[in-house]
Every structure is written in C-alpha cells, then in structure tokens.
Write an enzyme that holds these catalytic residues in place. Structure first.
Site: not given
Ligand SMILES: NC(=O)C1=CN([C@@H]2O[C@H](COP(=O)(O)OP(=O)(O)OC[C@H]3O[C@@H](n4cnc5c(N)ncnc54)[C@H](O)[C@@H]3O)[C@@H](O)[C@H]2O)C=CC1
Ligand SMILES: O=C([O-])CC(=O)C(=O)O
Length: 339
Positions: A144, A175, A202
């Site tokens: 995101n 979504d 999103h």
């Molecule tokens: N598209 C969607 O519907 C959704 C998107 N997200 C997004 O997904 C992302 C990750 O969320 P989580 O897994 O909960 O976070 P998290 O913090 O648990 O995991 C993120 C991982 O990315 C790694 N990371 C950081 N910099 C990096 C790099 N340069 N190269 C490779 N890995 C790297 C970290 O070491 C960590 O292991 C967030 O930006 C979140 O907002 C979350 C839920 C839904």
């Molecule tokens: O809400 C957030 O930050 C993570 C996300 O994109 C989702 O759960 O849809």
C-alpha cells in the site's frame, strides 16, 4: 481451490482433475516480503498451489527460516529462501509471477496514504530489480497505497524500457473477498455462490463494490446496500482497529493474494475465462489506472472489462471517487520521476 499434482514416469507434472490428467508447465513464483505478516501465510498458500514448481521467498531478513519451514510441506514445488539485496537477482531470475507484499502496514488512525513515504521507495527498488532480472513476469502489487504503488511500478518499468501494461496488477481481491462475505451474510446465501465486482481503487471511497450486479440476486433495500458498501470500503480499517497496533489484514490478504496469483497462473497456462477484479492500466474511465473485472490470459491482461450498468448510487460513488484516485495516481507518478 487447488487440485493435486503427481509426477509421471517421464518426470512431467500431471494435474489430476477427477479421472482425467493433464500436464502443467513449470512456473516460478517469487514472494517479495515473504517473512512478513502477509508474506508467511502467502508463502504457505503458494506452496499448496500445484501450478507452482519453484517458489522463491525473498525478504530483507528471516527468509531462511520461513523457507525451511514451508519447504517441508508435501507438495510439488521447490522452495528457496533469499535474504538481502545481494540475493534478489537469484530470487527473481526466471520468475513467471512476482507477488509484492513488502512494506509497512497501517496502525490505527493512519490512512493507506500515510504509508506512502516508506513504501514508495521499497516498491520502487523492488520494481527496478524486476525490470532487470525478470522483465516478463506478471507483477502482483499488494504493498500500500496500491493506488500509488502501481503507478510507481509502471513508471519504473517505463524508464527501464520494460513496461507492459498487460503484466502489472494492483491486487484488489481482498475487497472482493470482503464484499462477498458481507453480502452473503446480509442476503443469507452461501458465500461460495456469491459474486460481487469491486471497482475503482484500493482505499476508502475509491473502493466501489457494485452490489447492483451481485449474484445471486437478493433485492436488498437501499439502506442495506449503503451499509454493505461502507463496510466494504472500511474493511481494512475494521481489521486495523481490531488488531489495535499489531498491523493490518494478513491472513485474509494472504488468502486473497493466493486467489489472485492462482488466477494469473491459470491465465498463463491458457485456462479460458479466468476473470478477477484488479487495479490495472485502463481506459474504462478517464483515469489512467482503474480497478475493474479483467480477463487473464497467456500474456497477462487479455481484456479490461467495462463496468456494466450502474445504479444511481454506484454512479454517484464513481464520480466522487475520481478526484482522490486521480491524486493518488499522480502522486505515484511524480514520486517515481523525481526520486
Ligand atoms: N492490497 C491489499 O489489499 C492489502 C495490502 N496490504 C499491504 O501489504 C503490505 C505488507 O503488510 P504486512 O505483511 O502486514 O506487513 P509486515 O510488516 O508484517 O511485513 C512486511 C515485510 O516486508 C519486508 N520488507 C521491507 N522492506 C523490504 C524490501 N525492500 N524488500 C523485501 N522485503 C521488504 C519486511 O521485512 C517485512 O517482512 C503493507 O503495505 C500493507 O498495507 C495489507 C493488506 C491488504
Ligand atoms: O487496510 C489496510 O491498511 C490494509 C489493506 O489494504 C486492507 O486490509 O484492505
């Protein structure tokens, strides 16, 4: 979702469908951010997918452990962990699909756009490496704010001369997953039978579920439709608040990410009529990127499908989301070209 795969005497992989078997091609998938909250369960779900033959798990830390753990699961794919930028090349080379859940998640009180400052740079760096080491891979962007990270990726690929609009996807499947669950609950139907397109972007009001097109039809009153729309738009925040500082959706996102990557693999393998909603380059509206139903094929996007008939409520939602979505797209483009 997944079927079993066996190895034939000749060493080919055979996909079992009932009594029939068919061979499936080798496919390499990488997860970038594989040690994170989404990355770990997504790694497991991709290990369970019989369409994957090689699974590369990349992060800046902790991937050897995740890879060792997941690699013991009894499925076809070979799993390897890669840690740190020195190993990014190896992780990406030969990839068919790259899934990116790298970056920081929200805490209560934050918007997805508040993640821009950190995640924009992370995505930019990873996309530069993709352009170099696997320019033909389909990219599934989870990080995101998706409304800005997808335009950033496009600009990075354009600068590298590798941009193919058919191969870049913002993952908005969560979504759809939420809209289906909330609709099934309200309409009292089996969620497995439900379909709801979700269009736009999103984040907040840019997430526009089209409940007028939901199946099976339930003729819910307008106030229910409004409540379902709001709940779908706020679904991420609902999880962020419930987790109270411990991050955002991870398990449901891993599920959604696995559905979308599976659809990409099926499309690459020539399975017909694979359709999912995704945030892609688009001419459906005047905005350069927009989420809508997309038909997936051997080259990625085969067709960006139109919105279909909208209710007056959805039409108004569409008009009011455009300024925010436009600004987020432009912010991403500007960042990619300035930094
Ligand atoms: N598209 C969607 O519907 C959704 C998107 N997200 C997004 O997904 C992302 C990750 O969320 P989580 O897994 O909960 O976070 P998290 O913090 O648990 O995991 C993120 C991982 O990315 C790694 N990371 C950081 N910099 C990096 C790099 N340069 N190269 C490779 N890995 C790297 C970290 O070491 C960590 O292991 C967030 O930006 C979140 O907002 C979350 C839920 C839904
Ligand atoms: O809400 C957030 O930050 C993570 C996300 O994109 C989702 O759960 O849809």
């Amino acid at each position: 979702m997944f079927r079993s795969v066996a190895r034939s005497a000749a060493g080919k992989h055979l996909l079992r469908r009932g009594y029939a078997t068919e061979s499936v091609p080798d496919r390499k998938v990488a997860v970038l951010g594989a040690a994170g909250g989404i990355g770990q369960p997504l790694a497991l779900l991709m290990k369970l997918n019989p369409l994957v033959s090689r699974l590369a798990l990349y992060d800046i830390a902790n991937t050897p452990g995740v890879a060792a753990d997941v690699s013991h699961v009894n499925t076809r794919s070979e799993v390897a962990g890669y840690v740190g930028e020195d190993q990014l090349k190896q992780a990406l080379e030969g990839c068919d699909v790259v899934i990116i859940p790298a970056g920081v998640p929200r805490k209560p009180g934050m918007t997805r756009d508040d993640l821009f400052n950190i995640n924009a740079g992370i995505v930019k760096g990873l996309c530069a490496a993709i352009a170099k080491y696997c320019p033909n891979a389909l990219v599934n962007m989870i990080s995101n704010p998706v409304n800005s990270t997808v335009p950033i990726a496009a600009e990075v690929f354009k600068k590298a001369g590798t941009y193919d609009e058919k191969k870049l996807f913002g993952v908005t499947t969560l979504d759809v997953v939420r809209a289906k669950t909330f609709y099934a609950g309200k309409a009292k139907v089996n969620v497995a039978d439900v379909n709801v397109p979700v269009v736009g972007g999103h984040a907040g009001i840019t997430i526009l579920p089209l409940f007028s097109q939901a199946t099976p039809k339930a003729n819910l009153p307008e106030e229910d439709i409004k409540a379902l729309t709001k709940r779908t738009q706020d679904g991420g925040t609902e999880v962020v608040e419930a987790k109270a500082g411990k991050g955002s959706a991870t398990l449901s996102m891993a599920y959604a990410g696995a559905i979308f990557a599976d659809a990409c693999l099926k499309g690459l393998n020539g399975v017909p009529d694979v359709v999912e909603c995704s945030f892609v380059q688009s001419t459906v509206t005047e905005l350069p990127f927009f989420a809508s139903k997309v038909r997936l094929g051997k080259n990625g996007v085969e067709e960006v499908m139109g919105l279909g008939p909208l209710s007056d409520y959805e039409q108004a939602g569409l008009e009011s989301l455009k300024p925010e979505l436009k600004a987020s797209i432009e912010k991403g483009i500007k960042f990619a070209n300035q930094n």
